[in-house]
Design an enzyme around this catalytic site. Sequence first.
Site, mmCIF file in Angstrom:
data_model
loop_
_atom_site.group_PDB
_atom_site.id
_atom_site.type_symbol
_atom_site.label_atom_id
_atom_site.label_comp_id
_atom_site.label_asym_id
_atom_site.label_seq_id
_atom_site.Cartn_x
_atom_site.Cartn_y
_atom_site.Cartn_z
ATOM 1 N N LEU A 104 -3.239 8.985 4.598
ATOM 2 C CA LEU A 104 -2.413 8.955 3.386
ATOM 3 C C LEU A 104 -1.086 9.646 3.667
ATOM 4 C CD1 LEU A 104 -5.118 9.821 0.711
ATOM 5 C CD2 LEU A 104 -4.420 7.606 1.566
ATOM 6 N N ARG A 123 -15.853 13.011 13.934
ATOM 7 C CA ARG A 123 -16.335 11.671 13.605
ATOM 8 C C ARG A 123 -16.828 10.882 14.815
ATOM 9 N NH1 ARG A 123 -11.723 9.635 9.227
ATOM 10 N NH2 ARG A 123 -12.365 11.065 7.589
ATOM 11 N N HIS A 145 -16.382 5.475 11.548
ATOM 12 C CA HIS A 145 -16.731 6.568 10.649
ATOM 13 C C HIS A 145 -18.250 6.736 10.633
ATOM 14 C CE1 HIS A 145 -16.890 9.073 7.109
ATOM 15 N NE2 HIS A 145 -15.581 9.135 7.099
ATOM 16 N N GLY A 205 0.853 -1.188 0.000
ATOM 17 C CA GLY A 205 0.000 0.000 0.000
ATOM 18 C C GLY A 205 0.887 1.235 0.000
ATOM 19 N N LEU A 206 0.328 2.354 0.431
ATOM 20 C CA LEU A 206 1.120 3.581 0.407
ATOM 21 C C LEU A 206 2.420 3.428 1.196
ATOM 22 C CD1 LEU A 206 -1.563 6.372 0.769
ATOM 23 C CD2 LEU A 206 -0.259 5.736 -1.252
ATOM 24 N N ALA A 207 2.320 2.882 2.407
ATOM 25 C CA ALA A 207 3.518 2.772 3.243
ATOM 26 C C ALA A 207 4.501 1.754 2.664
ATOM 27 C CB ALA A 207 3.122 2.385 4.664
ATOM 28 N N GLU A 250 -0.454 2.339 8.629
ATOM 29 C CA GLU A 250 -1.542 2.069 9.572
ATOM 30 C C GLU A 250 -1.203 0.947 10.547
ATOM 31 O OE1 GLU A 250 -5.367 1.461 7.705
ATOM 32 O OE2 GLU A 250 -6.388 1.075 9.607
#
Lengths: 207, 250, 638
Positions: free
Chosen positions: C441, C330, C266, C42-44, C425
Site C-alpha cells: 500500500l 512468509r 503467502h 488502484g492505489l497507484a 505493483e
Amino acid sequence: MSLTGLFLISFLLVHCSINALMFLNDDGLLFNEAAHFMASNILIRTVEIFLFLFLIIHILQSVAITRQNMKARTISYAGSSATATSKWYSRSMGILGALILVFLVIHLKDFFIPSRFTDRLGFDSNGTPDMYSEVKMAFENPAYAMIYILSMIVLAYHLLHGFQSAFRSLGIYHKKYTPVIEFLGTAFSIVVPAVFAAMPIFFLLKK
Amino acid sequence: MRLTLKVWRQKNKSDKGGFETYQLNNVDTHASFLEMMDVLNEQLVNENKIPVAFDHDCREGICGACSMVINGRPHGPLKGTTTCQLHMRHFHDGETVTIEPFRANAFPVLKDLVVDRSSFERIQQAGGYISVGTGSAPEANNIPVNKVDAEKAFDSAACIGCGACVAACKNGSAMLFVGAKVSQYALLPQGHPERNERVLNMVAVMDEEGFGGCTNTGACEAECPKEISVANIMRLNREYISAKLSVEKE
Amino acid sequence: MALDSKIPSGPLGEKWSRYKSSVKLVNPANKKKIDIIVIGTGLAGASAAASLGELGYKVKAFCFQDSARRAHSIAAQGGINAAKNYRNDGDSVYRLFYDTIKGGDYRSREGNVHRLAEVSVNIIDQCVAQGVPFAREYSGLLDNRSFGGVQVSRTFYARGQTGQQLLLGAYSALNRQVKEKSVELFTRHEMVEVVIENGKARGVIVRDLVTGEIQRHAAHAVVLATGGYGNVFFLSTNAMGCNTTAIWKAHKKGAFFGNPCFTQIHPTCIPVHGEYQSKLTLMSESLRNDGRVWVSKSKGDKRKPQDIPEEERDYYLERKYPSFGNLVPRDIASRAAKEACDDGRGVGETGMAVYLDFADAIKKYGKDTISARYGNLFEMYEKITGEDPYTTPMMIYPAVHYTMGGLWVDYNLMTNVPGMYATGECNFSDHGANRLGASALMQGLADGYFVLPYTIGDYLSGEILTGKIKSDSPAFDEAEKNVREQIEKLMNIKGTKSVDYYHRKLGKVMWDKCGMARNAKGLTEAIEEIKRIKTEFWSDVKIPGTANELNPELEKAIRVADFIELGELMCRDALHREESCGGHFRSEFQTPDGEALRNDDKFAYVGAWEYKSENQPQELHKEELVFESVHLTQRSYK
C-alpha cells in the site's frame, strides 16, 4: 411528510383525549362541553384550517412520493421475499393511508359536518349541542361500529410505522433517545387507536 | 447436490429479456455461489450456449462488484454476506434458485445479471470527497479525532458500493449509500468545511439519477452485506435539513 | 543495451531532495496542453491520476471494473507502513529503508527504497486529510501496530480493511478531479495495446467491454498502474480480473520485464478444496501470533485432529526455528508447509493443508480474548469452510499473493520506452525478491501521490512543443489493426475447450514447477509444457458469442493468451537465476539446513528481459545492484 404527519399525530392526541371524556358517567355532559368548545373557539377554528391544510398536504405528498418511488423500479422481482427484511405495514403506508382517507370521509360526513354545518344536533341538559347522543346513536349500529374498529386497526399500523419514521426522516437519531422515541411511538400507536376503538365497543356494550 | 436454476437472460440494454431454466447435477456444497455460476457457465460453453454474464471480481466480499438477486434477496439469504461469500451449503438438494439482476431504473441492465451502477459514481463525483490537494495536507496528528467518532466514521466508510440497498428497497432508494458517505465525512473534523455543499450536491444528483425516496422500511440495512446501519440515513437527513436551513442562497 | 537506473548522485539521504530541487518543471499554462493516460485505478493509478489532474495535466484514466473503487487494492487487509516514529520506539526513515532492503533479500535498488521510506510519512498526512478513518487511540491520535519482519510499530491501519479505506481515499481524490474535469474516467474499458511512435509511448488502444468497440486514445505519456500478475497461477489471492495484459503488451512493444520470477507466496490462506475453485482467500498473517502450526508425525494420517495425541503431532515451525517459531517470515513458513505436505503429512481431504491450531491460545487466554483478537477472521473462515476454528483447528495452505517482478523502471518510474511509466505493483522496483507486510500500500501511494507527479515532469518538459498527439497516425492504425486481428483470430478458433480450461492447466504447471520451490529440471519441463499449452490454446479454445458485445469469455481469452507467454518468461527467469533469494527458492541452492542460499557475486542484479519476437526467447539485460549503505548478510531465523 414527516412534519405534517407529526402535526396530525398531535391532533390525534387532542381528539383522543376529548373523546375519552365520553367514558365518564355523566351522560356526555363534559364531552359535549369540550366538543362545543372545540367547535366554537376562534383559536381552535383557526388551527382547524391548518389541520385540513396539513392533511391535504400530507395526502398530496404521499401521492407524489409514491409515484416517484414507483417510477424508480418499473420491473419487479420474480422471486420476492421482502417479508424477510422489512415489516409489511412499513411497505404499505400508501394503502393504509388510503384506507384511513376512506374512513375519514365517512367520519367527517357523520360527525364533523352535522356538528359544524347543520343544526341536526339536539341539546343536552346543560343546553350544549348534544354531540354525545349523535355518537351514541351511530355506534349502536353494529355494522358501523365494526367499520370504525377496523379503521382503528388500520390507523394503528399506519402510526406504528409513521410515528418513528417521522423522527427518522427529520434526522433525529441517537443511540440513547431513539429507543425512547420508538417505545413512545409503539405505545401511542396502540393506545390512541385503542381508545378510539373503545368507544363503539363501549356503546355497543352499554346498549 | 442437484439444483434447478431460473436465471434472467437479457442480450443487451434494449433487449426485453426473460428467464431461462438450467439444471446442475453435481454441485459441491463447499463451492461458493459464484463458483457454482462458473460451473454453470462451463457447462453452457460446452453445450455451445452463451454463458451467463455477471459482475464479480475480488470474490472475498470487499470489492462490491457482485450483485445478483437470489431468490428475491440481494446477495442471497445469508445476513451480512456478499454473493461471492455465500456458499452452496446454505441451499438444499433439489432446490429451485431464482437469479435476477439488481432491479432499479437507476441501474439499467447491461446484459444478463450485469447492471450499470454508474449512477453511484456520479453521486460520488458530486461531492463524495474532501477537497485536499496532494501535498497540501497538514501533519497527520495535528487533527485529533475522537476515537468513538473515528470508529463510527469507519463503520460508515465500510460501504462497498455494491448497490444492494437500492436493490432491496421497494422504492429503489439510494439513501443508505449516500448516507454512509455523507456520514463518514460528517463524523470527521476534516469533512466539516464542506459539509453543507457536500450533502446538498450529492442529494441533488441522487434525485436526478432517478432513485426513489426513503420511507424507512429498513430493508436496506437488513440486506446490506456490510450491515451499514440506517442511522446513516438519519444522519443524512439531519445534514440535509441543517444545510438547507443554513446555506444562504446566492 | 545498457540499463541506466538514473539514480541521482550524492549521499543516499539527499538523493531525492536534490533531485526534486533540480528536476525540470512544466509551467501551468503548458500543463493544460499535455495529455496523460493512466491505466488502472488502484492505489497507484487513482492517486497518480488525481495528483496529475490537480497539477493541471489533462488526464484520461481507465479501468476494466465498473467503478474505479473496485480495483484490487481494495482487498488489502493489514496496514500501511510509515516512518512516523509516533511510538518513540527508534523508528526512522533509514530503519524503514533498511528493513525493506533486507526483507527484499538485497535484490532492490537502494535509491528507490530510500525515497519510498522518505515519502511514507507524507502518505499518512495525505490520507488523514482525505478522511481515511485510521484506527485511533483515546487521545484522538493515530494508532499503530507491529507487523512481520520488523522490530518497531510503524503500521497504520483501519481495522482489517486498510486497503479499502486507502483506495476509497484515492478514489475520492479522483472523483474530485473528474468533477473538475481535469480527469476523464473510462470504466469498463480495458487496455489491449500500447502505441509507440518514433520510440516514444504515444497512446493506447482500449476495448469498451460493454460494446466491444475498439478505441484509440493518444497522449504525451502513458502510465501503467495495472497491478500484479499473480493470476498466472490461476489460483491466487488476486481478484478474478487481475491480469498482465497491459504490461505484457508494453513488454512486447519494447519495455523490459524485470525479475518476472519473483513471486510472493503467502503462508496463511484457506486451502484449495475442489476442482471448481476459482480463487484463494487470504487469512491475515496476524493469526500466526497465537496459532500453532502442526501436522501429524506419521504419513497419511487420516484421523481427526482432536484424535491425534499431543506426542504424535509435529509442530514443525517450532521444531525447526526455535527462536522465531510460528512467526518466521512468509517465504519460510510457506516452504515449510509445502515440505510437510510433499512428505505426505498434509491434512484435510486433499492432503494439501496444515493445521493452524488455537486450542492452546484459547486455553491460555480464554475464548473471549481470542475472539476479540481474531473474531472477524474466524467468522470469515467459518463462512467459507463451514468449520468453527474455536473448536477445530483451522486448515491453511500457502497461496500466490503478490508479484515483486514487473516492468523494469528507472528512478523516474519510467520504463526503457520513453514516455511509458509503470507504478505500483506492476513495476519491479522496491521490494526486491520478497515484500514485507504493509509495504504494498505504501509503494502504490508513494508512486502515485509523491513520486510520479515530480518525475513525469522531467520527461514532459521536453514535450511542451510537441502539440496534440494525433490518433490517426500510422502507428495507431498499426496498433489497432493488431488488436482487431488478435480478437478476430481468437473468435475464429471455435475450438472445443473453454478459456478457463487452459488457464487452469497453465496455473497447475506454474504452481507445480515455478511455485514455492523450483529446480532446473522442473523449470525446463515447464517451459516445454507451457509452449504446448500455447499451441493448444491458439488452436482449440472456444469463445462463445461475438466480439461486439459484453463478452466475459473473450475478455478472459485475451488475458489468458498473455498469461501463457508471461508464464514461460517467468520460468526462464527462474531457471537463469541460479541462487535462492526471498520468494525465489531454487532447491539446488540451499544451505545444509534447507535455507535460501543467495549468490551475491553472480546474481546481485536485476534481470530485465527484452522481448525479441514471437518465436525467439527474450534477451536478458542486467542492471547491477550497487549497495553503498547496507551490508549484505544471510538471513537467519533460527
